[in-house]
Write a protein that holds these residues in place. Structure first.
Motif, PDB file in Angstrom:
ATOM      1  N   PRO A  86       2.568  -2.887   8.900  1.00  0.00           N
ATOM      2  CA  PRO A  86       1.266  -3.509   9.141  1.00  0.00           C
ATOM      3  C   PRO A  86       0.424  -2.640  10.079  1.00  0.00           C
ATOM      4  O   PRO A  86       0.941  -2.001  10.990  1.00  0.00           O
ATOM      5  N   LEU A  87      -0.868  -2.628   9.837  1.00  0.00           N
ATOM      6  CA  LEU A  87      -1.809  -1.851  10.639  1.00  0.00           C
ATOM      7  C   LEU A  87      -2.434  -2.739  11.710  1.00  0.00           C
ATOM      8  O   LEU A  87      -2.301  -3.964  11.661  1.00  0.00           O
ATOM      9  N   PRO A  88      -3.155  -2.149  12.671  1.00  0.00           N
ATOM     10  CA  PRO A  88      -3.911  -2.985  13.608  1.00  0.00           C
ATOM     11  C   PRO A  88      -4.860  -3.911  12.858  1.00  0.00           C
ATOM     12  O   PRO A  88      -5.293  -3.603  11.747  1.00  0.00           O
ATOM     13  N   LEU A 124      -8.028  -4.819  12.729  1.00  0.00           N
ATOM     14  CA  LEU A 124      -9.280  -4.379  12.113  1.00  0.00           C
ATOM     15  C   LEU A 124      -9.020  -3.503  10.888  1.00  0.00           C
ATOM     16  O   LEU A 124      -9.673  -3.650   9.857  1.00  0.00           O
ATOM     17  N   GLU A 125      -8.041  -2.630  10.972  1.00  0.00           N
ATOM     18  CA  GLU A 125      -7.694  -1.786   9.827  1.00  0.00           C
ATOM     19  C   GLU A 125      -7.083  -2.610   8.703  1.00  0.00           C
ATOM     20  O   GLU A 125      -7.346  -2.365   7.526  1.00  0.00           O
ATOM     21  N   GLU A 126      -6.272  -3.589   9.072  1.00  0.00           N
ATOM     22  CA  GLU A 126      -5.668  -4.472   8.057  1.00  0.00           C
ATOM     23  C   GLU A 126      -6.745  -5.298   7.364  1.00  0.00           C
ATOM     24  O   GLU A 126      -6.667  -5.552   6.163  1.00  0.00           O
ATOM     25  N   MET A 127      -7.774  -5.704   8.113  1.00  0.00           N
ATOM     26  CA  MET A 127      -8.874  -6.440   7.513  1.00  0.00           C
ATOM     27  C   MET A 127      -9.595  -5.556   6.483  1.00  0.00           C
ATOM     28  O   MET A 127      -9.902  -6.012   5.382  1.00  0.00           O
ATOM     29  N   GLY A 128      -9.834  -4.310   6.821  1.00  0.00           N
ATOM     30  CA  GLY A 128     -10.468  -3.392   5.879  1.00  0.00           C
ATOM     31  C   GLY A 128      -9.629  -3.192   4.635  1.00  0.00           C
ATOM     32  O   GLY A 128     -10.150  -3.155   3.512  1.00  0.00           O
ATOM     33  N   ARG A 129      -8.338  -3.078   4.837  1.00  0.00           N
ATOM     34  CA  ARG A 129      -7.425  -2.906   3.707  1.00  0.00           C
ATOM     35  C   ARG A 129      -7.408  -4.154   2.824  1.00  0.00           C
ATOM     36  O   ARG A 129      -7.412  -4.062   1.593  1.00  0.00           O
ATOM     37  N   SER A 130      -7.441  -5.321   3.441  1.00  0.00           N
ATOM     38  CA  SER A 130      -7.462  -6.583   2.684  1.00  0.00           C
ATOM     39  C   SER A 130      -8.760  -6.734   1.899  1.00  0.00           C
ATOM     40  O   SER A 130      -8.753  -7.191   0.748  1.00  0.00           O
ATOM     41  N   MET A 131      -9.884  -6.341   2.496  1.00  0.00           N
ATOM     42  CA  MET A 131     -11.165  -6.414   1.799  1.00  0.00           C
ATOM     43  C   MET A 131     -11.187  -5.440   0.619  1.00  0.00           C
ATOM     44  O   MET A 131     -11.682  -5.775  -0.454  1.00  0.00           O
ATOM     45  N   TYR A 132     -10.663  -4.242   0.829  1.00  0.00           N
ATOM     46  CA  TYR A 132     -10.584  -3.253  -0.255  1.00  0.00           C
ATOM     47  C   TYR A 132      -9.736  -3.803  -1.403  1.00  0.00           C
ATOM     48  O   TYR A 132     -10.131  -3.764  -2.563  1.00  0.00           O
ATOM     49  N   ASP A 173       0.860  -1.178   0.000  1.00  0.00           N
ATOM     50  CA  ASP A 173       0.000   0.000   0.000  1.00  0.00           C
ATOM     51  C   ASP A 173       0.896   1.227   0.000  1.00  0.00           C
ATOM     52  O   ASP A 173       1.787   1.358   0.837  1.00  0.00           O
ATOM     53  N   SER A 174       0.679   2.133  -0.946  1.00  0.00           N
ATOM     54  CA  SER A 174       1.555   3.308  -1.054  1.00  0.00           C
ATOM     55  C   SER A 174       1.440   4.237   0.142  1.00  0.00           C
ATOM     56  O   SER A 174       2.360   4.991   0.422  1.00  0.00           O
ATOM     57  N   SER A 175       0.337   4.146   0.900  1.00  0.00           N
ATOM     58  CA  SER A 175       0.171   5.053   2.030  1.00  0.00           C
ATOM     59  C   SER A 175       0.626   4.471   3.365  1.00  0.00           C
ATOM     60  O   SER A 175       0.827   5.203   4.327  1.00  0.00           O
TER      61      SER A 175
END
Length: 135
Positions: free
Chosen positions: A74-76, A78-86, A68-70
């Motif tokens: 690794p994120l927490p 729940l945030e990583e799950m959102g990123r993976s779904m996106y 991810d360019s931004s």
């Protein structure tokens, strides 16, 4: 081992969902119905969620599958799950905004997901066409 188990489980659920939609189209007497539309939406949600969970599983095991360019770390969870779904949604629908790219093992997973996302509409059209002309 955990990654292999979750990946296999997700792929089994995705395959069963694909089989179910095609079986339901086999017995559907109408060309198109609201039920078929909802079934297709549900199918896409299952595929997107399944691949999203596969990406998340790899990431949480320390195996990078996308960049991810931004965010470089690794994120927490729940945030990583959102990123993976996106990432899964952008891959499934072959949109790819360019803000995330597959890396490592993710490249092969992305190929599989994109093939499903790209070929599913064509397969559904062919299935409905067969039912109309042979049913």
């Amino acid at each position: 081992m955990f990654t292999i188990f979750i990946t296999s489980l997700c792929l089994i659920v995705i395959a069963a969902s694909l089989r179910q939609i095609f079986n339901s189209l086999e017995h559907e007497h109408k060309i198109f119905s609201f039920q078929v539309f909802l079934s297709i939406l549900l199918l896409y949600m299952i595929i997107m969620t399944g691949f999203g969970m596969i990406y998340l599983c790899f990431i949480t095991q320390g195996i990078p599958v996308y960049m991810d360019s931004s965010h470089t770390q690794p994120l927490p969870w729940l945030e990583e799950m959102g990123r993976s779904m996106y990432f899964s949604g952008m891959t499934l629908f072959t949109v790819g905004y360019g803000d995330m790219i597959p890396i490592g093992a993710g490249r092969w997973i992305v190929i599989l997901e994109a093939m499903v996302g790209y070929s599913l509409p064509a397969a559904l059209v062919i299935k409905v066409w067969q039912n109309v002309h042979h049913g």
